[in-house]
Design a protein around this motif. Structure first.
Motif, PDB file in Angstrom:
ATOM      1  N   VAL A 147      42.767  49.132  -8.336  1.00  0.00           N
ATOM      2  CA  VAL A 147      41.618  49.845  -7.665  1.00  0.00           C
ATOM      3  C   VAL A 147      39.963  49.253  -8.077  1.00  0.00           C
ATOM      4  O   VAL A 147      39.309  49.101  -7.540  1.00  0.00           O
ATOM      5  N   ARG A 148      40.033  48.628  -9.162  1.00  0.00           N
ATOM      6  CA  ARG A 148      38.960  48.078  -9.818  1.00  0.00           C
ATOM      7  C   ARG A 148      38.648  46.672  -9.008  1.00  0.00           C
ATOM      8  O   ARG A 148      37.412  46.408  -8.786  1.00  0.00           O
ATOM      9  N   ILE A 149      39.783  46.026  -8.704  1.00  0.00           N
ATOM     10  CA  ILE A 149      39.655  44.765  -7.833  1.00  0.00           C
ATOM     11  C   ILE A 149      38.847  45.014  -6.532  1.00  0.00           C
ATOM     12  O   ILE A 149      37.931  44.295  -6.038  1.00  0.00           O
ATOM     13  N   VAL A 150      39.459  46.189  -6.002  1.00  0.00           N
ATOM     14  CA  VAL A 150      38.855  46.463  -4.579  1.00  0.00           C
ATOM     15  C   VAL A 150      37.575  46.920  -4.787  1.00  0.00           C
ATOM     16  O   VAL A 150      36.675  46.655  -3.796  1.00  0.00           O
ATOM     17  N   ARG A 151      37.245  47.847  -5.675  1.00  0.00           N
ATOM     18  CA  ARG A 151      35.746  48.213  -5.783  1.00  0.00           C
ATOM     19  C   ARG A 151      34.974  47.065  -5.952  1.00  0.00           C
ATOM     20  O   ARG A 151      33.832  46.971  -5.479  1.00  0.00           O
ATOM     21  N   LEU A 152      35.354  46.153  -6.801  1.00  0.00           N
ATOM     22  CA  LEU A 152      34.424  44.855  -7.257  1.00  0.00           C
ATOM     23  C   LEU A 152      34.236  44.001  -5.908  1.00  0.00           C
ATOM     24  O   LEU A 152      33.065  43.302  -5.512  1.00  0.00           O
ATOM     25  N   LEU A 153      35.367  43.931  -5.186  1.00  0.00           N
ATOM     26  CA  LEU A 153      35.399  42.945  -3.841  1.00  0.00           C
ATOM     27  C   LEU A 153      34.332  43.688  -2.866  1.00  0.00           C
ATOM     28  O   LEU A 153      33.662  42.916  -2.031  1.00  0.00           O
ATOM     29  N   GLN A 161      39.697  40.568   1.769  1.00  0.00           N
ATOM     30  CA  GLN A 161      40.447  40.467   0.772  1.00  0.00           C
ATOM     31  C   GLN A 161      40.604  41.839   0.012  1.00  0.00           C
ATOM     32  O   GLN A 161      41.905  42.174  -0.521  1.00  0.00           O
ATOM     33  N   ALA A 162      39.480  42.804   0.032  1.00  0.00           N
ATOM     34  CA  ALA A 162      39.771  43.918  -0.558  1.00  0.00           C
ATOM     35  C   ALA A 162      40.915  44.666  -0.074  1.00  0.00           C
ATOM     36  O   ALA A 162      41.524  45.455  -0.708  1.00  0.00           O
ATOM     37  N   GLU A 163      40.969  44.657   1.338  1.00  0.00           N
ATOM     38  CA  GLU A 163      42.073  45.480   1.944  1.00  0.00           C
ATOM     39  C   GLU A 163      43.423  44.903   1.582  1.00  0.00           C
ATOM     40  O   GLU A 163      44.500  45.809   1.396  1.00  0.00           O
ATOM     41  N   THR A 164      43.441  43.837   1.267  1.00  0.00           N
ATOM     42  CA  THR A 164      45.017  43.221   0.686  1.00  0.00           C
ATOM     43  C   THR A 164      45.248  44.243  -0.733  1.00  0.00           C
ATOM     44  O   THR A 164      46.382  44.488  -0.891  1.00  0.00           O
ATOM     45  N   TYR A 165      44.332  44.276  -1.594  1.00  0.00           N
ATOM     46  CA  TYR A 165      44.640  44.828  -2.982  1.00  0.00           C
ATOM     47  C   TYR A 165      44.642  46.365  -2.543  1.00  0.00           C
ATOM     48  O   TYR A 165      45.355  46.910  -3.510  1.00  0.00           O
ATOM     49  N   TYR A 166      43.854  46.965  -1.579  1.00  0.00           N
ATOM     50  CA  TYR A 166      43.954  48.395  -1.457  1.00  0.00           C
ATOM     51  C   TYR A 166      45.280  48.680  -0.979  1.00  0.00           C
ATOM     52  O   TYR A 166      45.956  49.715  -1.118  1.00  0.00           O
ATOM     53  N   THR A 167      45.958  47.930  -0.090  1.00  0.00           N
ATOM     54  CA  THR A 167      47.365  48.110   0.465  1.00  0.00           C
ATOM     55  C   THR A 167      48.187  48.138  -0.796  1.00  0.00           C
ATOM     56  O   THR A 167      49.189  49.065  -1.108  1.00  0.00           O
ATOM     57  N   ARG A 168      48.331  47.358  -1.986  1.00  0.00           N
ATOM     58  CA  ARG A 168      48.844  47.342  -3.010  1.00  0.00           C
ATOM     59  C   ARG A 168      48.762  48.620  -3.808  1.00  0.00           C
ATOM     60  O   ARG A 168      49.583  49.137  -4.461  1.00  0.00           O
ATOM     61  N   ALA A 169      47.407  48.974  -4.019  1.00  0.00           N
ATOM     62  CA  ALA A 169      47.239  50.089  -4.555  1.00  0.00           C
ATOM     63  C   ALA A 169      47.595  51.277  -4.052  1.00  0.00           C
ATOM     64  O   ALA A 169      48.242  52.247  -4.705  1.00  0.00           O
ATOM     65  N   ALA A 170      47.749  51.438  -2.553  1.00  0.00           N
ATOM     66  CA  ALA A 170      48.291  52.616  -2.055  1.00  0.00           C
ATOM     67  C   ALA A 170      49.790  52.897  -2.206  1.00  0.00           C
ATOM     68  O   ALA A 170      50.171  53.941  -2.174  1.00  0.00           O
ATOM     69  N   THR A 176      50.101  58.364 -10.667  1.00  0.00           N
ATOM     70  CA  THR A 176      49.310  58.834 -11.888  1.00  0.00           C
ATOM     71  C   THR A 176      48.850  60.082 -11.421  1.00  0.00           C
ATOM     72  O   THR A 176      48.949  60.340 -10.128  1.00  0.00           O
ATOM     73  N   THR A 177      48.273  60.805 -12.339  1.00  0.00           N
ATOM     74  CA  THR A 177      47.563  62.156 -12.116  1.00  0.00           C
ATOM     75  C   THR A 177      46.252  61.909 -12.645  1.00  0.00           C
ATOM     76  O   THR A 177      45.542  63.095 -12.677  1.00  0.00           O
ATOM     77  N   ASP A 178      45.833  60.908 -13.024  1.00  0.00           N
ATOM     78  CA  ASP A 178      44.505  60.687 -13.396  1.00  0.00           C
ATOM     79  C   ASP A 178      43.391  60.945 -12.587  1.00  0.00           C
ATOM     80  O   ASP A 178      43.447  60.334 -11.517  1.00  0.00           O
ATOM     81  N   LYS A 179      42.567  62.110 -12.709  1.00  0.00           N
ATOM     82  CA  LYS A 179      41.667  62.158 -11.810  1.00  0.00           C
ATOM     83  C   LYS A 179      40.821  61.215 -11.313  1.00  0.00           C
ATOM     84  O   LYS A 179      40.262  60.629 -10.170  1.00  0.00           O
ATOM     85  N   GLU A 180      39.990  60.556 -12.458  1.00  0.00           N
ATOM     86  CA  GLU A 180      39.255  59.593 -12.066  1.00  0.00           C
ATOM     87  C   GLU A 180      39.651  58.327 -11.346  1.00  0.00           C
ATOM     88  O   GLU A 180      38.937  57.840 -10.627  1.00  0.00           O
ATOM     89  N   THR A 181      41.047  57.820 -11.618  1.00  0.00           N
ATOM     90  CA  THR A 181      41.703  56.884 -10.961  1.00  0.00           C
ATOM     91  C   THR A 181      41.742  57.236  -9.427  1.00  0.00           C
ATOM     92  O   THR A 181      41.599  56.400  -8.507  1.00  0.00           O
ATOM     93  N   LEU A 182      42.262  58.440  -9.001  1.00  0.00           N
ATOM     94  CA  LEU A 182      42.483  59.016  -7.940  1.00  0.00           C
ATOM     95  C   LEU A 182      41.111  58.977  -6.974  1.00  0.00           C
ATOM     96  O   LEU A 182      41.168  58.824  -5.878  1.00  0.00           O
ATOM     97  N   LEU A 183      40.067  59.463  -7.728  1.00  0.00           N
ATOM     98  CA  LEU A 183      38.711  59.651  -6.955  1.00  0.00           C
ATOM     99  C   LEU A 183      38.291  58.242  -6.683  1.00  0.00           C
ATOM    100  O   LEU A 183      37.653  58.038  -5.332  1.00  0.00           O
ATOM    101  N   GLN A 184      38.344  57.114  -7.557  1.00  0.00           N
ATOM    102  CA  GLN A 184      37.968  56.004  -7.325  1.00  0.00           C
ATOM    103  C   GLN A 184      38.841  55.458  -6.126  1.00  0.00           C
ATOM    104  O   GLN A 184      38.239  54.657  -5.402  1.00  0.00           O
ATOM    105  N   PHE A 185      40.132  55.571  -6.016  1.00  0.00           N
ATOM    106  CA  PHE A 185      40.917  55.182  -5.139  1.00  0.00           C
ATOM    107  C   PHE A 185      40.527  55.898  -3.536  1.00  0.00           C
ATOM    108  O   PHE A 185      40.590  55.102  -2.522  1.00  0.00           O
ATOM    109  N   LYS A 186      40.323  57.236  -3.714  1.00  0.00           N
ATOM    110  CA  LYS A 186      39.774  57.771  -2.263  1.00  0.00           C
ATOM    111  C   LYS A 186      38.375  57.183  -1.926  1.00  0.00           C
ATOM    112  O   LYS A 186      38.196  57.144  -0.954  1.00  0.00           O
TER     113      LYS A 186
END
Length: 454
Positions: A147-153, A161-170, A176-186
């Motif tokens: 998620v951090r790589i996607v955000r930086l790209l 390139q961001a879409e490649t790592y977004y697919t892996r993150a999906a 995880t149930t961590d709200k911050e990570t899930l919000l960043q992913f959304k």
């Protein structure tokens, strides 16, 4: 430093660890910062030698990593150069020091991100070994890195390139149930849709995020503004109308500078060039991407319109545009075409071309595509060079009911002119609805009518 390290080689393995740790502490606490980089370079080169031993070298590098992490080097530029140098030294023996290298990469990525070197920071994180032989990394930690790589790209608009790592993150969001990570992913989801020109999907995701209370107020306002922008850029049609309606009902959009164009689109009003130009200034570079036409579209758009009747009617067209030039241009042209279908029962190719500032062939081509895709109801008569719009009767049927009081009888009168007929019918319906409401309130005893005086 060289002479001191040479003395350590004569020590036993048991005493070497303590001696190297003492050298490391002295180096990190040296009052002369100009010597720190050179001394650490020499120390790391010496400690990774086979004669020192893998156990000792790993421990010393771990202590060095922890020292840097705790702020032993205050100068960020000096720390950046030291970390880069250490990574370069260790690179040939990367397998032996995966955990230490990963920690150094995280620190270097933090420094680069603070300096807004987004793509460089992302590449540093890409080099992290997620399947280390020394320590198994959990799926939740992998998700955070992706998620951090996607955000930086995305900060550098590298959406491919961001879409490649977004697919892996999906594939790891379940971990995880961590709200911050899930919000960043959304948020990454919404931005990926935006960059991929899936504007309708992006608008819905941005609008959903703008309601989440855990997000900062300024960020929520920014997401709401992004939702409006994406909704305006989305392909005209019923799906976009629903998203526009949802945004217009949101009271917060009235405070946005883009509310005017949002309201005009929702109410199917034709947009003027000045309004479009003002809105264009708020767009990001990827939202102003230029469009290329296929050879078939260019051929269809270039067909000349020699209909003399159109010219006789005064519907001249001098435009040479054969299609939209940008994403915004396409959205506006499609919207104006849809808005014209609410005004006219039918229109000639030349007349529509004049309205849209396109050649008659280009106007016909755009209408044909929208009809094929189900975004415009109508038919095309190529012999008469005429587009006939189909009036949706659902809206008129809904207006025949007044607050659930039942059907209001409708009688049609042939007035000769279609717009006069429609206007008269609306007046009759409004009067009938008002009379039905008053009658219902009177029966309930909620309203008493005053007696009329002669």
């Amino acid at each position: 430093m060289e002479s001191r390290l040479a003395q350590l080689s004569a020590l036993s393995q048991k005493d070497k660890l303590t001696a190297y740790q003492s050298v490391l502490v002295d180096t990190l606490t040296s009052p002369d910062p100009t010597r720190v980089h050179a001394d650490l370079h020499t120390l790391v080169e010496n400690v990774i030698q086979e004669s020192v031993g893998l156990v000792i070298s790993r421990q010393i590098l771990t202590d060095l990593v922890l020292g840097l992490q705790r702020g032993a080097i205050a100068d960020s530029q000096l720390k950046k150069s030291i970390v880069q140098d250490i990574l370069e030294i260790i690179q040939p023996r990367l397998v032996s020091y995966e955990e230490q290298v990963n920690s150094l990469r995280f620190q270097l990525a933090d420094i680069l991100e603070a300096e807004e070197e987004w793509s460089t920071a992302a590449r540093v994180l890409m080099g992290i070994s997620l399947d280390s032989s020394q320590r198994v990394m959990s799926d939740e930690d992998k998700l955070r890195i992706y998620v951090r790589i996607v955000r930086l790209l995305l900060e550098d608009e590298d959406s491919v390139q961001a879409e490649t790592y977004y697919t892996r993150a999906a594939l790891l969001t379940h971990s995880t149930t961590d709200k911050e990570t899930l919000l960043q992913f959304k948020l990454c989801q919404a931005r990926i849709s935006d960059y991929s020109r899936k504007f309708l999907e992006a608008a819905s995701r941005y609008h959903e995020l703008s309601w989440i209370a855990e997000i900062d107020e300024d960020e929520r306002r920014h997401m709401l503004s992004a939702a409006v922008t994406c909704a305006v850029l989305a392909p005209a049609g019923p799906n976009r109308s629903r998203v526009l309606g949802s945004l217009c009902r949101d009271e917060r959009t009235a405070e946005l500078p883009t509310f005017t164009i949002l309201a005009k689109m929702f109410h199917d009003r034709i947009l003027r060039p000045a309004e479009v130009h003002e809105f264009e200034g708020t767009l990001k570079p990827h939202q102003l991407a230029r469009l290329s036409q296929s050879s078939n579209d260019r051929l269809a758009s270039a067909i000349a319109d020699d209909d003399d009747d159109d010219v006789a009617d005064g519907a001249t067209n001098t435009s040479t545009r054969t299609g939209p030039a940008t994403v915004l241009d396409r959205a506006v042209l499609e919207h104006n075409l849809l808005a014209s279908s609410k005004i006219y029962n039918n229109i000639t190719f030349r007349g529509l071309g004049t309205l849209l500032d396109l050649t008659p062939g280009a106007a016909e081509n755009m209408a044909r595509k929208m009809i094929e895709q189900g975004r415009l109801k109508g038919s095309i008569d190529q012999v008469e060079r005429l587009i006939t719009f189909q009036v949706d009767g659902e809206e008129d049927d809904a207006q025949g009911k007044a607050g659930g009081l039942g059907d209001v009888e409708q009688t049609e009168e042939d007035t000769g002119a279609p717009f006069t007929k429609r206007w008269d019918q609306q007046i009759r319906l409004t009067a009938a609805n008002v009379e039905s409401i008053v009658q219902h309130l009177t029966e309930k005893g909620l309203v008493q009518l005053a007696p009329t005086q002669a």
